[in-house]
Design a protein around this motif. Sequence first.
Motif, PDB file in Angstrom:
ATOM      1  N   UNK A 405       0.825  -1.211   0.000  1.00 30.87           N
ATOM      2  CA  UNK A 405       0.000   0.000   0.000  1.00 30.87           C
ATOM      3  C   UNK A 405       0.857   1.257   0.000  1.00 30.87           C
ATOM      4  N   UNK A 406       1.992   1.216   0.693  1.00 27.81           N
ATOM      5  CA  UNK A 406       2.873   2.375   0.728  1.00 27.81           C
ATOM      6  C   UNK A 406       3.716   2.484  -0.537  1.00 27.81           C
ATOM      7  N   UNK A 407       3.994   1.359  -1.187  1.00 21.42           N
ATOM      8  CA  UNK A 407       4.851   1.367  -2.371  1.00 21.42           C
ATOM      9  C   UNK A 407       4.113   1.773  -3.637  1.00 21.42           C
ATOM     10  N   UNK A 408       2.788   1.730  -3.644  1.00 20.46           N
ATOM     11  CA  UNK A 408       2.075   1.949  -4.898  1.00 20.46           C
ATOM     12  C   UNK A 408       1.752   3.421  -5.170  1.00 20.46           C
ATOM     13  N   UNK A 409       2.344   4.321  -4.378  1.00 18.65           N
ATOM     14  CA  UNK A 409       2.160   5.754  -4.601  1.00 18.65           C
ATOM     15  C   UNK A 409       3.518   6.449  -4.641  1.00 18.65           C
ATOM     16  N   UNK A 410       3.654   7.525  -5.437  1.00 17.56           N
ATOM     17  CA  UNK A 410       4.914   8.277  -5.460  1.00 17.56           C
ATOM     18  C   UNK A 410       5.230   8.854  -4.086  1.00 17.56           C
ATOM     19  N   UNK A 411       6.514   9.046  -3.817  1.00 19.94           N
ATOM     20  CA  UNK A 411       6.948   9.558  -2.515  1.00 19.94           C
ATOM     21  C   UNK A 411       6.363  10.924  -2.216  1.00 19.94           C
ATOM     22  N   UNK A 412       6.165  11.754  -3.251  1.00 21.47           N
ATOM     23  CA  UNK A 412       5.715  13.132  -3.013  1.00 21.47           C
ATOM     24  C   UNK A 412       4.194  13.254  -2.964  1.00 21.47           C
ATOM     25  N   UNK A 413       3.473  12.130  -2.897  1.00 19.64           N
ATOM     26  CA  UNK A 413       2.009  12.176  -2.788  1.00 19.64           C
ATOM     27  C   UNK A 413       1.582  12.023  -1.336  1.00 19.64           C
ATOM     28  N   UNK A 414       0.845  12.996  -0.791  1.00 17.83           N
ATOM     29  CA  UNK A 414       0.250  12.782   0.536  1.00 17.83           C
ATOM     30  C   UNK A 414      -0.648  11.554   0.475  1.00 17.83           C
ATOM     31  N   UNK A 415      -0.690  10.794   1.552  1.00 16.66           N
ATOM     32  CA  UNK A 415      -1.325   9.487   1.480  1.00 16.66           C
ATOM     33  C   UNK A 415      -2.190   9.236   2.704  1.00 16.66           C
ATOM     34  N   UNK A 416      -3.412   8.794   2.459  1.00 13.38           N
ATOM     35  CA  UNK A 416      -4.315   8.372   3.529  1.00 13.38           C
ATOM     36  C   UNK A 416      -4.737   6.936   3.254  1.00 13.38           C
ATOM     37  N   UNK A 417      -4.459   6.046   4.190  1.00 16.74           N
ATOM     38  CA  UNK A 417      -4.793   4.629   4.032  1.00 16.74           C
ATOM     39  C   UNK A 417      -5.805   4.224   5.096  1.00 16.74           C
ATOM     40  N   UNK A 418      -6.770   3.434   4.699  1.00 16.39           N
ATOM     41  CA  UNK A 418      -7.771   2.925   5.625  1.00 16.39           C
ATOM     42  C   UNK A 418      -7.461   1.473   5.953  1.00 16.39           C
ATOM     43  N   UNK A 419      -7.337   1.150   7.221  1.00 24.45           N
ATOM     44  CA  UNK A 419      -6.954  -0.200   7.643  1.00 24.45           C
ATOM     45  C   UNK A 419      -7.884  -1.248   7.051  1.00 24.45           C
ATOM     46  N   UNK A 420      -9.176  -0.991   7.096  1.00 25.31           N
ATOM     47  CA  UNK A 420     -10.138  -1.975   6.605  1.00 25.31           C
ATOM     48  C   UNK A 420      -9.979  -2.214   5.108  1.00 25.31           C
ATOM     49  N   UNK A 421      -9.700  -1.151   4.363  1.00 24.31           N
ATOM     50  CA  UNK A 421      -9.600  -1.270   2.910  1.00 24.31           C
ATOM     51  C   UNK A 421      -8.362  -2.042   2.479  1.00 24.31           C
ATOM     52  N   UNK A 422      -7.220  -1.796   3.134  1.00 28.52           N
ATOM     53  CA  UNK A 422      -5.974  -2.405   2.667  1.00 28.52           C
ATOM     54  C   UNK A 422      -5.725  -3.785   3.267  1.00 28.52           C
ATOM     55  N   UNK A 423      -6.637  -4.240   4.115  1.00 31.91           N
ATOM     56  CA  UNK A 423      -6.484  -5.583   4.686  1.00 31.91           C
ATOM     57  C   UNK A 423      -7.590  -6.539   4.254  1.00 31.91           C
ATOM     58  N   UNK A 424      -8.585  -6.068   3.523  1.00 34.27           N
ATOM     59  CA  UNK A 424      -9.701  -6.944   3.191  1.00 34.27           C
ATOM     60  C   UNK A 424      -9.334  -7.905   2.063  1.00 34.27           C
ATOM     61  N   UNK A 425      -9.880  -9.097   2.125  1.00 31.42           N
ATOM     62  CA  UNK A 425      -9.647 -10.130   1.118  1.00 31.42           C
ATOM     63  C   UNK A 425     -10.650  -9.948  -0.008  1.00 31.42           C
TER      64      UNK A 425
END
Length: 559
Positions: A405-425
């Motif tokens: 989830x952290x690798x799929x965005x450029x370094x200079x992009x502000x990033x908001x990740x939702x635990x439920x979204x990035x862990x769901x099967x």
Amino acid sequence: MNPEQLSETIVDALASLVADGAITLPDGVPTQVTVERPRQKGHGDYATNVALQLAKKAGTNPRAFADLVAERLRAADGIAEVEVAGPGFLNVTVEAGAQGQVAADVVAAGAAYGRTGTLAGQSINIEFISANPTGPLHLGHTRWAVLGDAIARVLQAAGAEVAREFYINDRGNQMDLFGASLEAAALGRPIPDDGYQGGYIADLAAAIVAEQPGIVDLPEGERLRAFREAGYALQLAEQQRQLDGFNTHFDVWFSERDLHADESHGSVADTLRDLKDNGHLFEADGALWMRTTDFGDDKDRVLIRSNGELTYFASDTAYYLNKRARGFDHCIYLLGADHHGYVGRLRAMAACVGDDPELTLDVMIGQLVKIMRDGEELRLSKRAGTIVTLNELMDEIGVDALRYSLARYPADSPLTLDVAEITKASSDNPVYYVQYAHARTCRMMENATDVGMSLPGEAFDPSLLDHELDGRLLRALADYPRVVASAAELREPHRVSRYLEDTAAVFNRWYDTKECRMLPQGDEPVTATNEARLVLVQAVRTVLANGLDLLGVSAPERM
């Protein structure tokens, strides 16, 4: 035929035209040309704008130039059709056999597929975590741990020699405050107001006393230093353990203290002497300055304050020169969002010491990350008090989901990740989607073994991979080395993750198409076409695994 092979074929066509006197290229025949996948269906397998680039130099118009090149390409092995389009674009369709050979090439290369020599001979140092050994690694460190490691991996895949470096901020007042906090916790006293307040301090202090029971009986000053150094060793070891568990491994753990230990070669004192001899330093207002405005900085920088204290910039300068003295051609820095001002000063510093910063220095500024859970931002740690720690993120999210989830965005992009979204099967979750595609290839290979199928070896007939979706999947696989080389050149590993998602989507569509079945149905015998598609599946499996490895993410065989 992959893009690189087609590029070579086009170069050969240009060379033959020059040799026959059909065209003249004053600058010579290029060693490679750009070959891309066309955006629109029906425009062939590949496209190139080489005619638009070279026609003017050849003294002709692009369309006429393209016609000459097209004629030569039509006679080349592996080319089925060449169309001249628009003002001079060349749309190339390759023969099914030449296209299908990509699958065999991928399988033969295995883990090496996608690796190139585009950066061969370069020695690169990438410093992507700079932390105090006074507490747990936090969310900011986590993003740099992923991006820095992924950048290092794609640089190595492009042929560079890479050293991953962790800069230990183990000098200064924060170390004494750390020691005082540990000492107070061990003695049952209140932690100093400006000390470290997290619950981990009590744990560290207890561990130190358990290892060294006599430490509490030392004289006051000696006791503080002993707690400081013992805590330093334990906390640094914990940071190393955390990063190893996060699949991020450093080649060099560089101590800031080494820059100040003495006046030996490479120390801050030695660096200042050299700079003064070269005329880049001056004294003003009782302080020592570097004349960085001569090289584009917005102001000159202080190296030694009027009270005799060294600045961080003095250490930065010595540290850069230390890296260069260790033989690194290029130094990459990953810095936090609050370090924008460092770009100009570091580039000016490199110029002051005689380097061309365009060639030797790359400063990347990353943006902040927010982790959301149940609509609220994660802010507090159970043990650290005011930060979200790497350990807790790994426990909450998992190494693979967090890294991807952290690798799929450029370094200079502000990033908001939702635990439920990035862990769901779910196929909505990119990491699950790509890993599931890899697991599907593994299951298909197992099913093939169950019915007696095996890779055909020399009996493989690439021309049998002639369905439109076979071609799309083969072109995607052929594109992988270019994606890796581009990710390395631009320091953008997110290109790999987006490629994996696109390729998984093509594979899943291929999988769902009846005409592309790999396994025989019912009592059908195993055919050469079944075996050809078995090679294709193994090639997809190889590329997905190789790409995930570049991101430091596992390629599971079952989900």
